[in-house]
Structures are given as C-alpha cells and as structure tokens.
Motif scaffolding. Sequence first.
Motif, mmCIF file in Angstrom:
data_model
loop_
_atom_site.group_PDB
_atom_site.id
_atom_site.type_symbol
_atom_site.label_atom_id
_atom_site.label_comp_id
_atom_site.label_asym_id
_atom_site.label_seq_id
_atom_site.Cartn_x
_atom_site.Cartn_y
_atom_site.Cartn_z
ATOM 1 N N ARG A 298 0.843 -1.181 0.000
ATOM 2 C CA ARG A 298 0.000 0.000 0.000
ATOM 3 C C ARG A 298 0.884 1.239 0.000
ATOM 4 O O ARG A 298 1.748 1.399 0.869
ATOM 5 C CB ARG A 298 -0.910 0.005 1.232
ATOM 6 N N VAL A 299 0.703 2.107 -0.978
ATOM 7 C CA VAL A 299 1.528 3.309 -1.107
ATOM 8 C C VAL A 299 0.629 4.538 -1.203
ATOM 9 O O VAL A 299 -0.513 4.471 -1.671
ATOM 10 C CB VAL A 299 2.460 3.228 -2.339
ATOM 11 N N TRP A 300 1.176 5.668 -0.774
ATOM 12 C CA TRP A 300 0.423 6.917 -0.742
ATOM 13 C C TRP A 300 0.549 7.624 -2.080
ATOM 14 O O TRP A 300 1.649 7.795 -2.623
ATOM 15 C CB TRP A 300 0.951 7.813 0.365
ATOM 16 N N GLN A 301 -0.606 8.007 -2.639
ATOM 17 C CA GLN A 301 -0.586 8.832 -3.840
ATOM 18 C C GLN A 301 -1.098 10.222 -3.490
ATOM 19 O O GLN A 301 -1.826 10.410 -2.512
ATOM 20 C CB GLN A 301 -1.461 8.229 -4.939
ATOM 21 N N GLN A 302 -0.693 11.185 -4.287
ATOM 22 C CA GLN A 302 -1.119 12.566 -4.065
ATOM 23 C C GLN A 302 -2.029 13.008 -5.207
ATOM 24 O O GLN A 302 -1.968 12.514 -6.325
ATOM 25 C CB GLN A 302 0.101 13.487 -3.983
ATOM 26 N N ARG A 303 -2.894 13.928 -4.856
ATOM 27 C CA ARG A 303 -3.802 14.552 -5.829
ATOM 28 C C ARG A 303 -4.613 13.535 -6.644
ATOM 29 O O ARG A 303 -4.367 13.383 -7.837
ATOM 30 C CB ARG A 303 -3.016 15.486 -6.767
ATOM 31 N N PRO A 304 -5.590 12.858 -6.062
ATOM 32 C CA PRO A 304 -6.064 12.979 -4.681
ATOM 33 C C PRO A 304 -5.217 12.140 -3.731
ATOM 34 O O PRO A 304 -4.670 11.100 -4.105
ATOM 35 C CB PRO A 304 -7.493 12.442 -4.745
ATOM 36 N N GLY A 305 -5.143 12.578 -2.468
ATOM 37 C CA GLY A 305 -4.349 11.866 -1.482
ATOM 38 C C GLY A 305 -5.081 10.660 -0.930
ATOM 39 O O GLY A 305 -6.165 10.787 -0.358
ATOM 40 N N GLU A 306 -4.512 9.494 -1.137
ATOM 41 C CA GLU A 306 -5.074 8.262 -0.584
ATOM 42 C C GLU A 306 -4.062 7.139 -0.737
ATOM 43 O O GLU A 306 -3.157 7.199 -1.569
ATOM 44 C CB GLU A 306 -6.367 7.871 -1.304
ATOM 45 N N PHE A 307 -4.202 6.110 0.089
ATOM 46 C CA PHE A 307 -3.393 4.910 -0.081
ATOM 47 C C PHE A 307 -4.017 4.053 -1.183
ATOM 48 O O PHE A 307 -5.236 3.951 -1.293
ATOM 49 C CB PHE A 307 -3.307 4.117 1.235
ATOM 50 N N ARG A 308 -3.157 3.469 -1.986
ATOM 51 C CA ARG A 308 -3.615 2.605 -3.086
ATOM 52 C C ARG A 308 -2.685 1.405 -3.175
ATOM 53 O O ARG A 308 -1.615 1.370 -2.559
ATOM 54 C CB ARG A 308 -3.587 3.373 -4.414
ATOM 55 N N ALA A 309 -3.088 0.440 -3.980
ATOM 56 C CA ALA A 309 -2.280 -0.758 -4.159
ATOM 57 C C ALA A 309 -1.175 -0.505 -5.177
ATOM 58 O O ALA A 309 -1.413 0.094 -6.227
ATOM 59 C CB ALA A 309 -3.146 -1.914 -4.630
ATOM 60 N N LYS A 310 0.025 -0.959 -4.879
ATOM 61 C CA LYS A 310 1.066 -1.043 -5.891
ATOM 62 C C LYS A 310 0.780 -2.306 -6.690
ATOM 63 O O LYS A 310 0.646 -3.401 -6.116
ATOM 64 C CB LYS A 310 2.445 -1.118 -5.243
ATOM 65 N N THR A 311 0.635 -2.170 -7.994
ATOM 66 C CA THR A 311 0.164 -3.286 -8.807
ATOM 67 C C THR A 311 1.314 -4.055 -9.457
ATOM 68 O O THR A 311 2.421 -3.540 -9.618
ATOM 69 C CB THR A 311 -0.791 -2.796 -9.908
ATOM 70 N N HIS A 312 1.002 -5.301 -9.820
ATOM 71 C CA HIS A 312 1.972 -6.178 -10.467
ATOM 72 C C HIS A 312 1.265 -6.928 -11.587
ATOM 73 O O HIS A 312 0.423 -7.794 -11.335
ATOM 74 C CB HIS A 312 2.555 -7.162 -9.449
ATOM 75 N N ARG A 313 1.548 -6.537 -12.833
ATOM 76 C CA ARG A 313 0.948 -7.173 -14.007
ATOM 77 C C ARG A 313 -0.575 -7.223 -13.910
ATOM 78 O O ARG A 313 -1.205 -8.239 -14.151
ATOM 79 C CB ARG A 313 1.518 -8.573 -14.211
ATOM 80 N N GLY A 314 -1.139 -6.095 -13.521
ATOM 81 C CA GLY A 314 -2.578 -5.971 -13.432
ATOM 82 C C GLY A 314 -3.189 -6.457 -12.138
ATOM 83 O O GLY A 314 -4.387 -6.284 -11.909
ATOM 84 N N SER A 315 -2.386 -7.055 -11.256
ATOM 85 C CA SER A 315 -2.900 -7.539 -9.983
ATOM 86 C C SER A 315 -2.556 -6.547 -8.882
ATOM 87 O O SER A 315 -1.508 -5.900 -8.925
ATOM 88 C CB SER A 315 -2.287 -8.908 -9.653
ATOM 89 N N ASP A 316 -3.454 -6.442 -7.879
ATOM 90 C CA ASP A 316 -3.177 -5.521 -6.780
ATOM 91 C C ASP A 316 -2.437 -6.192 -5.633
ATOM 92 O O ASP A 316 -2.391 -5.668 -4.523
ATOM 93 C CB ASP A 316 -4.466 -4.858 -6.281
ATOM 94 N N PHE A 317 -1.846 -7.360 -5.897
ATOM 95 C CA PHE A 317 -0.962 -7.985 -4.920
ATOM 96 C C PHE A 317 0.149 -8.723 -5.654
ATOM 97 O O PHE A 317 0.056 -8.994 -6.861
ATOM 98 C CB PHE A 317 -1.732 -8.955 -3.996
ATOM 99 N N PHE A 318 1.223 -9.019 -4.939
ATOM 100 C CA PHE A 318 2.342 -9.788 -5.467
ATOM 101 C C PHE A 318 2.226 -11.204 -4.910
ATOM 102 O O PHE A 318 2.205 -11.392 -3.691
ATOM 103 C CB PHE A 318 3.677 -9.165 -5.045
#
Length: 431
Positions: A298-318
Amino acid sequence: MLLLHLSDIHFRKGEVGTAMDPNAHLRNELLLDAVAQCQKIGATPEAVLVSGDIAFGGDVDEYAYALDWLDKLCTQCGTTLSAVFTIPGNHDVVRNIAGRRLIQALHHDIKSASVAALDGVLRGLLSDPETLRLLYESIGPYNTFAGQFFCDLLPPERTIAHRDLVLNDGSILRVSGFNSAFVSSAADKAGDLFVDPACTQLIRERGVEHLVMCHHPYNWLRQGDVLRDFLNDVARIHLFGHEHTNRIEMGQDWVRIAASAAHPDRTEPGWEPGYNLIELSVDGQDGERKLNIRSHVRVWQQRPGEFRAKTHRGSDFFGQSIRLDAWTSPQPSQAPAAPTAPSVAVAADEPIKPEAARSDPMDTLRDISVRFFKLTLSQKSAIAGKLNLLEEEDANQPDFERFRRVFVRARDRGLVGDLDREIKEVAAKGR
C-alpha cells in the motif's frame, strides 16, 4: 494468516501530539486504510510487525506516543496490542550515548576487524558483561518499550527476538527479529553496520518456516552477502526497512520485501509513504505442501491523497507459491474420558484445525505483559515483590530484564493467574 508490516514510523518528539504535527493526517489515513484492507481481505492481523525506527531519536516520550498509536491501530484492525512485534532501527539508538568515546572505541574495534576475525570479535564483545552493556546501552529506551512484547534484547543469549505463529495446517511460522543497530551512531554509512553471529545460526526444522526481520538491508551490512546467501537457504520471507523505498523480490524459495517508510521525510526524493499486508496460507499435506504468499503493498498517492495498491501485471498484490518440505501434522490428542468442563458441539462439516507443531512459550503472557507495563515502576515492583518473583540476582539488571524475569518465573511457578489478578486490581484502583 494475515500480517501487517510497518517500518520507519519515526515518531518525533516536539511534533507528535501537537497541532502542527506534519504526519497526523497521514497516520490517520494509514489507520483508516489498514482497517478497510483487513475488512476487504476478511482477516485480522495475527501480528503487527514493525521493522525498526519506531522513534526518531530514541526518546521515551516518542515510545509513549508510539504505544498509544499502535494500540489504536491494533484495536481498530480487530486485534490487540500484544500482536506487536518489533526490532530496533538506527533511529531507535540514543545518539548522544552511542557517540561516547568509549562506545565509539568499541565500534572502531568491530569495524577494523578482518573478515576472518569478525565473528570472534563480536562473540567476545557480546559475551563480556561490560562491553555488552556499553554496546546495548544506546537502545535502553527501545528495550523498555519492546519489553512488554517480549522483543527486548540482551546479549549474549538474547540478541534475536523470536515469536512463533501457527499457520493454518498447524505448522509454525517462526518470526526472528535481528538487531542491526548495536553498532549504529551518527557515523553510519552503507556497508559499515553489523548483525551478530547468532543471525547465521537459524536452523531448518520440519514443520517450521522462518520469517526474518532486519532493519538495515544487506547493502548496509558488512556481512550482507554472507547473510543474504544464508537466509535465502533457510528463511521464506525477509523483511527490511531503513531505505524508505518499497521493493519486492521473489526467488524460488523466498520473498524479500523492502518496506516504504510510514513517515518518510517529506524532503526525500520520491517521497512515498506506505505499509504492507502479507497473507500466508499452506496448501497440501505431507510431501506436497506449498506456502502461498500474497503481499499487498500500500503506497500513498497525491492529488487525490489516498493509499492505493502497488500493482503487479494488473494484480493488486504480489503472489508467490513456495514448495515446502514434507511434514505431517501431529494427531490430535485424545480427549479425557471425563471432561472437567462442558463439551462443545462441533458441526459435522466444520474443519478441525490441525494441532500445532509447538507453541510460543510466551503466548499466554503477552496480553498480561502489555497491561503490566502500563503500571508505574513502583506498582510493578510492588506486585513482583508481593508474589516473591524478584531475586537478589535481579538487582543489577535493567528494568526491562528484571520484569521479563518476573513473567518467566510466574509461568514456571504456576503463578500467572495470581500475577494477572494483581495487575487487574492495581489497574482498577488507578481508574
């Protein structure tokens, strides 16, 4: 099994708890996201793993704030504060202690040792009562904080924190936390820090899989190459912090996760706060067992600010599946002929959980310990004295070690119930 992994929280005295705390909003968003993700996954964390740098300067007030926030995180995620498992980082070192001339001389002796002599030098220094005290003195406040979770460290026998967790097939996930900060000071640089020789003495056992935590990644350690090669052979999951950059590497027999910082410095290039959720399950039995790992970054993105998944080949988990050694769960113990308590009916289609290979000897004490450490020093001493759980040999020990011995003796002497009752009575009077 679900594990929540945090690193580099850096609770900083003078900031946390003030109206101008620059990370108050971020911390709250992390808490809200962690709760939402646990609900989405459908599990509560079996452990909350903090891979170092809980504090910013090793100050007791920083740990007090950390305790309150971690308590809130655990409660809202559906677990308890006793789920916390920690290791020290370089920010958990009190720098003005580590910078003393005598301690710096010991650091120099370690750093100047040859590769061949290094393990012997470390064993000698960590076995001598005076030098081990000096090398570990700078993490005194950390040890006081970590003691309530039985993660406190004291050479020569306890340089690694351990905890056993039970996987879904009854086998054990053994969590081992290393101390890579005992030669840390303001002079730190990559390749010039150390772990002690015990870190390369983990052993493989049937029915036991290893997860290891070390604050500093391999490139920061003088023995980094040796440690990496060793852990690739014996440990399934390797967790790191310190560099504030999330990264996942997946080998055939291991998964290595370098964590984002929960609180990175906002001036850092690529500022990206984050944390991890790790799902574990074992499929198959006997010689066809596999450990399935799902790592949610889970990583923080800005504009808009929220935690999101870092994706791997279209999946939201490794995801990774690792083949495990053959192991058969022990047969469930036979029930006594005349039970002393009413029996509980079990539905015919309800799975019976396999019997664990072994249990963590401190499991029954951890919840009690967390409540005990919330008492004052005088209250804790009075309870220990009343139950005759202090010995003369404890007199010269630091507080965290004296009270650890209190709990071990209570367990060994069958006094855990008495200790629990005394703690509850004293806590109730203080309300």
